[in-house]
Design a protein around this motif. Sequence first.
Motif, PDB file in Angstrom:
ATOM      1  N   GLY A 100      33.530  33.443  41.303  1.00 27.42           N
ATOM      2  CA  GLY A 100      33.046  34.091  42.520  1.00 27.42           C
ATOM      3  C   GLY A 100      32.761  33.094  43.630  1.00 27.42           C
ATOM      4  N   TYR A 101      32.522  33.652  44.820  1.00 32.20           N
ATOM      5  CA  TYR A 101      32.328  32.817  46.007  1.00 32.20           C
ATOM      6  C   TYR A 101      31.142  31.868  45.869  1.00 32.20           C
ATOM      7  CZ  TYR A 101      35.583  36.126  48.237  1.00 32.20           C
ATOM      8  OH  TYR A 101      36.660  36.903  48.565  1.00 32.20           O
ATOM      9  N   HIS A 102      30.153  32.227  45.047  1.00 28.71           N
ATOM     10  CA  HIS A 102      29.015  31.324  44.855  1.00 28.71           C
ATOM     11  C   HIS A 102      29.479  29.982  44.287  1.00 28.71           C
ATOM     12  CE1 HIS A 102      25.209  29.609  43.767  1.00 28.71           C
ATOM     13  NE2 HIS A 102      25.525  29.621  42.488  1.00 28.71           N
ATOM     14  N   VAL A 116      30.811  36.803  41.516  1.00 32.50           N
ATOM     15  CA  VAL A 116      29.438  36.285  41.567  1.00 32.50           C
ATOM     16  C   VAL A 116      29.231  35.565  42.905  1.00 32.50           C
ATOM     17  CG1 VAL A 116      27.765  34.724  40.499  1.00 32.50           C
ATOM     18  CG2 VAL A 116      29.325  36.079  39.068  1.00 32.50           C
ATOM     19  N   GLU A 117      28.352  36.112  43.725  1.00 34.25           N
ATOM     20  CA  GLU A 117      28.193  35.594  45.087  1.00 34.25           C
ATOM     21  C   GLU A 117      26.867  34.889  45.328  1.00 34.25           C
ATOM     22  OE1 GLU A 117      29.130  38.633  47.940  1.00 34.25           O
ATOM     23  OE2 GLU A 117      31.245  38.680  47.369  1.00 34.25           O
ATOM     24  N   SER A 118      25.969  34.859  44.347  1.00 31.63           N
ATOM     25  CA  SER A 118      24.691  34.174  44.588  1.00 31.63           C
ATOM     26  C   SER A 118      24.181  33.493  43.324  1.00 31.63           C
ATOM     27  CB  SER A 118      23.628  35.176  45.072  1.00 31.63           C
ATOM     28  OG  SER A 118      23.262  36.037  44.006  1.00 31.63           O
ATOM     29  N   ILE A 138      41.076  41.182  29.676  1.00 33.46           N
ATOM     30  CA  ILE A 138      41.117  42.478  30.349  1.00 33.46           C
ATOM     31  C   ILE A 138      40.426  42.338  31.691  1.00 33.46           C
ATOM     32  CG2 ILE A 138      40.619  44.931  30.190  1.00 33.46           C
ATOM     33  CD1 ILE A 138      41.335  44.774  27.463  1.00 33.46           C
ATOM     34  N   ASP A 139      41.194  42.556  32.741  1.00 30.20           N
ATOM     35  CA  ASP A 139      40.717  42.392  34.113  1.00 30.20           C
ATOM     36  C   ASP A 139      39.990  43.656  34.566  1.00 30.20           C
ATOM     37  OD1 ASP A 139      40.373  41.189  36.547  1.00 30.20           O
ATOM     38  OD2 ASP A 139      42.499  41.100  37.065  1.00 30.20           O
ATOM     39  N   ASP A 140      39.057  43.515  35.483  1.00 31.19           N
ATOM     40  CA  ASP A 140      38.352  44.654  36.083  1.00 31.19           C
ATOM     41  C   ASP A 140      37.754  45.555  35.004  1.00 31.19           C
ATOM     42  OD1 ASP A 140      39.470  43.603  38.388  1.00 31.19           O
ATOM     43  OD2 ASP A 140      41.099  45.052  38.457  1.00 31.19           O
TER      44      ASP A 140
HETATM   45  P1  C2E Z   1      41.646  40.423  40.592  1.00 28.86           P
HETATM   46  O1  C2E Z   1      42.623  39.894  39.601  1.00 28.86           O
HETATM   47  O2  C2E Z   1      40.507  41.217  40.062  1.00 28.86           O
HETATM   48  O3  C2E Z   1      41.154  39.140  41.400  1.00 28.86           O
HETATM   49  C1  C2E Z   1      39.868  38.972  41.915  1.00 28.86           C
HETATM   50  C2  C2E Z   1      39.830  39.235  43.401  1.00 28.86           C
HETATM   51  O4  C2E Z   1      38.473  39.113  43.844  1.00 28.86           O
HETATM   52  C3  C2E Z   1      40.621  38.235  44.232  1.00 28.86           C
HETATM   53  O5  C2E Z   1      41.104  38.918  45.377  1.00 28.86           O
HETATM   54  C4  C2E Z   1      39.549  37.228  44.628  1.00 28.86           C
HETATM   55  O6  C2E Z   1      39.858  36.496  45.791  1.00 28.86           O
HETATM   56  C5  C2E Z   1      38.372  38.135  44.853  1.00 28.86           C
HETATM   57  N1  C2E Z   1      37.089  37.450  44.673  1.00 28.86           N
HETATM   58  C6  C2E Z   1      36.809  36.380  43.928  1.00 28.86           C
HETATM   59  N2  C2E Z   1      35.495  36.053  43.980  1.00 28.86           N
HETATM   60  C7  C2E Z   1      34.929  36.950  44.806  1.00 28.86           C
HETATM   61  C8  C2E Z   1      33.587  37.144  45.287  1.00 28.86           C
HETATM   62  O7  C2E Z   1      32.651  36.433  44.950  1.00 28.86           O
HETATM   63  N3  C2E Z   1      33.377  38.201  46.119  1.00 28.86           N
HETATM   64  C9  C2E Z   1      34.391  39.038  46.502  1.00 28.86           C
HETATM   65  N4  C2E Z   1      34.085  40.035  47.329  1.00 28.86           N
HETATM   66  N5  C2E Z   1      35.665  38.876  46.074  1.00 28.86           N
HETATM   67  C10 C2E Z   1      35.934  37.847  45.239  1.00 28.86           C
HETATM   68  P2  C2E Z   1      42.619  38.759  45.864  1.00 28.86           P
HETATM   69  O8  C2E Z   1      43.072  37.337  45.711  1.00 28.86           O
HETATM   70  O9  C2E Z   1      42.724  39.392  47.199  1.00 28.86           O
HETATM   71  O10 C2E Z   1      43.412  39.605  44.795  1.00 28.86           O
HETATM   72  C11 C2E Z   1      43.234  41.002  44.698  1.00 28.86           C
HETATM   73  C12 C2E Z   1      43.960  41.579  43.509  1.00 28.86           C
HETATM   74  O11 C2E Z   1      45.383  41.445  43.661  1.00 28.86           O
HETATM   75  C13 C2E Z   1      43.637  40.882  42.192  1.00 28.86           C
HETATM   76  O12 C2E Z   1      42.410  41.338  41.693  1.00 28.86           O
HETATM   77  C14 C2E Z   1      44.821  41.284  41.357  1.00 28.86           C
HETATM   78  O13 C2E Z   1      44.634  42.580  40.815  1.00 28.86           O
HETATM   79  C15 C2E Z   1      45.946  41.346  42.378  1.00 28.86           C
HETATM   80  N6  C2E Z   1      46.754  40.112  42.281  1.00 28.86           N
HETATM   81  C16 C2E Z   1      46.521  38.899  42.799  1.00 28.86           C
HETATM   82  N7  C2E Z   1      47.499  38.025  42.455  1.00 28.86           N
HETATM   83  C17 C2E Z   1      48.358  38.710  41.665  1.00 28.86           C
HETATM   84  C18 C2E Z   1      49.588  38.375  40.979  1.00 28.86           C
HETATM   85  O14 C2E Z   1      50.073  37.225  40.977  1.00 28.86           O
HETATM   86  N8  C2E Z   1      50.196  39.375  40.274  1.00 28.86           N
HETATM   87  C19 C2E Z   1      49.678  40.644  40.208  1.00 28.86           C
HETATM   88  N9  C2E Z   1      50.343  41.563  39.487  1.00 28.86           N
HETATM   89  N10 C2E Z   1      48.538  40.993  40.839  1.00 28.86           N
HETATM   90  C20 C2E Z   1      47.886  40.040  41.556  1.00 28.86           C
END
Ligand code: C2E
Length: 282
Positions: free
Chosen positions: A257-259, A238-240, A178-180
Amino acid sequence: HAKDAGRNTYRLFDERMNVEAQQVLRLRSHFMAALEAGQFVLHYQPQVSLEDGRMLGVEALVRWQDGERLIAPAEFIPMAESSGLIVPLGQWVLREACRQAALWQPLLDHPLSVAVNISAVQFKRGNLEQTVAEALAHSGLPPQLLELELTETTLLHQTEGVQHTLSRLSELGVRLAIDDFGTGYSSLAYLKRLSVNKLKIDQSFIRHLAEDADDGNIVCAIIEMARKLQLQTLAEGVESQQIAELLRQMGCEQAQGYHFARPQTAARLHATLLAQRQAPAA
Ligand code: C2E
Ligand code: MG
Ligand code: MG
Ligand code: MG
């Protein structure tokens, strides 16, 4: 005159709607052409064990390579969902992620899983179980190495179709996360009833974990509940090092996370995997 003013407002609104509708249409046809031209790419972000730092899996995150511009999913996923184009895009993502993950297995001395985001729309009209079965068969990836990331919203509206898809998916042997987690409206009852394997704690609870006592309590409660229900936990964003250490003390198993690492191209991740094999972490 009120009537005229109303009519004028309506006409202005109408014209603006027209411009917006045209923009959406343009974006849609641009998007379809891009899908056919192979302009979508996957980046992969490592998921690590908080116990020993080992990379256990990667999450596949889609990007649109539009010439020089790399477009983030937030800019096109909503349109892809409302137009239904998420179905063909999602099929491509599943196939590509499985293909790539299968290629990486022989490089490693332990299995590396791949997580794929699944939109609610794919659940409703995507024939998802067949797409997943085909992606596994084509790639040869063992089903337990594929993890599907669903949102609480997908699971909340449990129509018969969603139920059917979920049970077919668990029969296939793929894992469900479960995401988010914590941001949607969820009924905690579904966690046990559905064969969910992992909770991904949303980054909004993680970001200020070191300063915000409320966030700390929420994250602790989620981890505790997950342990009792025998679900794995992963902290997002997780950034740190400080936050990673806090999470480890709280008993969270995995982090992303970016860390640890940013999402990166398949080529870059490939190089990292090769380097790890030559110099494994102590
Ligand atoms: P998500 O699945 O919750 O993915 C995590 C997002 O957080 C990703 O953004 C990732 O790059 C970002 N992230 C990772 N670590 C960190 C961190 O330490 N700090 C911060 N601030 N951000 C971090 P991204 O790649 O821009 O993706 C955003 C959302 O787009 C994803 O959230 C997901 O809901 C959706 N998404 C991405 N790829 C797909 C896909 O193939 N299919 C579908 N349906 N949705 C997608
Ligand atoms: Mg995700
Ligand atoms: Mg997430
Ligand atoms: Mg998200």
